[in-house]
Design an enzyme around this catalytic site. Structure first.
Site: not given
Length: 309
Positions: A155, A179, A255, A258, A281, A290
């Site tokens: 990120r 995150k 992003h 990414r 994640h 994806y």
């Protein structure tokens, strides 16, 4: 407990217990204060958590759907849902702390419109990575940034926090806190490690930040060194600059690189769980977006069974 106090306590919880980012706390404050404004306009006003009912939530959803921003545009469905997600999180916190209020499960989200996932194929990535003019310090820095973004799937907020001594270029790996305060190991490709090494070898300073600015106000060595660290917005502008220079058909962002990293891994047969770990994640459901974009197995089935008339 007053509704304002409940919001304040929840935001403090995010900061102290959850260690949420400043951006997350700022966004939640914005969404919840909007709910506070709505509550004050109700009759009777929503003065405390116990006064929140399913009917008031129905009215709030209607309020959000009719709300306009500063450009007289109504809020997108996904933005409306961000408001409701923040409210649900606060209600969950209050119930855990024995405060009487509406169950968060009774705050339903709207069905948001599907958003296209923007990413680059390998040819477009190679074109983008070739755009920086590496004969200048800025160009060498930008080359290292682009290579690292695509190589790692970082990120942009994680990228700008890196210090030069936090990455191991020999082992081509380093750790980041992503995150939600989740730690993970990030791996560099040979190419990205090479360009990062070249960039650092040409640096004549000892400033800790991995990526620094060259324009703007100068600072003395050892003083205000954090002021030289590139910001998230600076990196966004850098990527935007080279996307325009490369004349790419897709308006890609950091992003988006990414996304490109993840789809490239998936296209080459990487396991979805491994991609989840590399992206940081929390839930694999986030990574599964994806599979809707590129799936080698589906492509093979299409080629094998579709009528080629």
């Amino acid at each position: 407990m007053e509704l304002q106090s409940a919001i304040d306590r929840f935001l403090e919880y995010l900061e102290i217990e959850k260690n949420s980012s400043k951006l997350t706390i700022r966004n939640y404050r914005h969404y919840l204060h909007r709910f506070l404004e709505f509550g004050a306009s109700e009759s009777p006003p929503l003065s405390n958590p116990a006064s929140i009912t399913q009917e008031s939530i129905r009215s709030y959803r209607l309020y959000l759907s009719r709300l306009s921003d500063e450009n007289s545009m109504t809020l997108k469905r996904i933005t409306q849902n961000y408001h409701l997600i923040a409210l649900r999180a606060m209600l969950r916190f209050l119930i855990r702390n024995d405060q009487a209020t509406l169950s968060p499960e009774k705050v339903e989200l709207s069905k948001a419109e599907s958003r296209s996932l923007k990413f680059l194929d390998k040819t477009a990535v190679d074109r983008l990575l070739s755009m920086p003019e590496i004969s200048t310090p800025q160009g060498m820095r930008d080359k290292a940034i682009l290579e690292m973004l695509f190589s790692t799937g970082l990120r942009v907020s994680e990228l700008v926090k890196l210090n030069r001594d936090s990455i191991n270029l020999e082992r081509r790996e380093f750790g980041v806190i992503g995150k939600g305060g989740r730690a993970r190991v990030v791996f560099l490709s040979e190419g990205a490690a090479k360009w990062a090494s070249r960039y650092l070898s040409e640096r004549k300073d000892t400033y800790p930040p991995l990526f620094i600015r060259y324009a703007g106000r100068k600072v003395a060595q050892g003083k205000e060194e954090e002021g030289l660290r590139l910001t998230v917005r600076s990196v966004q502008r850098i990527v935007e600059k080279y996307v325009k220079k490369a004349r790419l058909p897709v308006k890609i962002t950091p992003h988006g690189l990414r996304h490109s990293f993840a789809t490239d891994l998936l296209s080459n047969g990487a396991d979805l769980r491994a991609i989840q770990e590399m992206l940081g994640h929390k839930n694999i459901s986030t990574t599964q977006i994806y599979t809707h974009v590129t799936n080698p197995q589906l492509r093979e089935i299409h080629q094998k069974f579709h009528n080629k008339s």
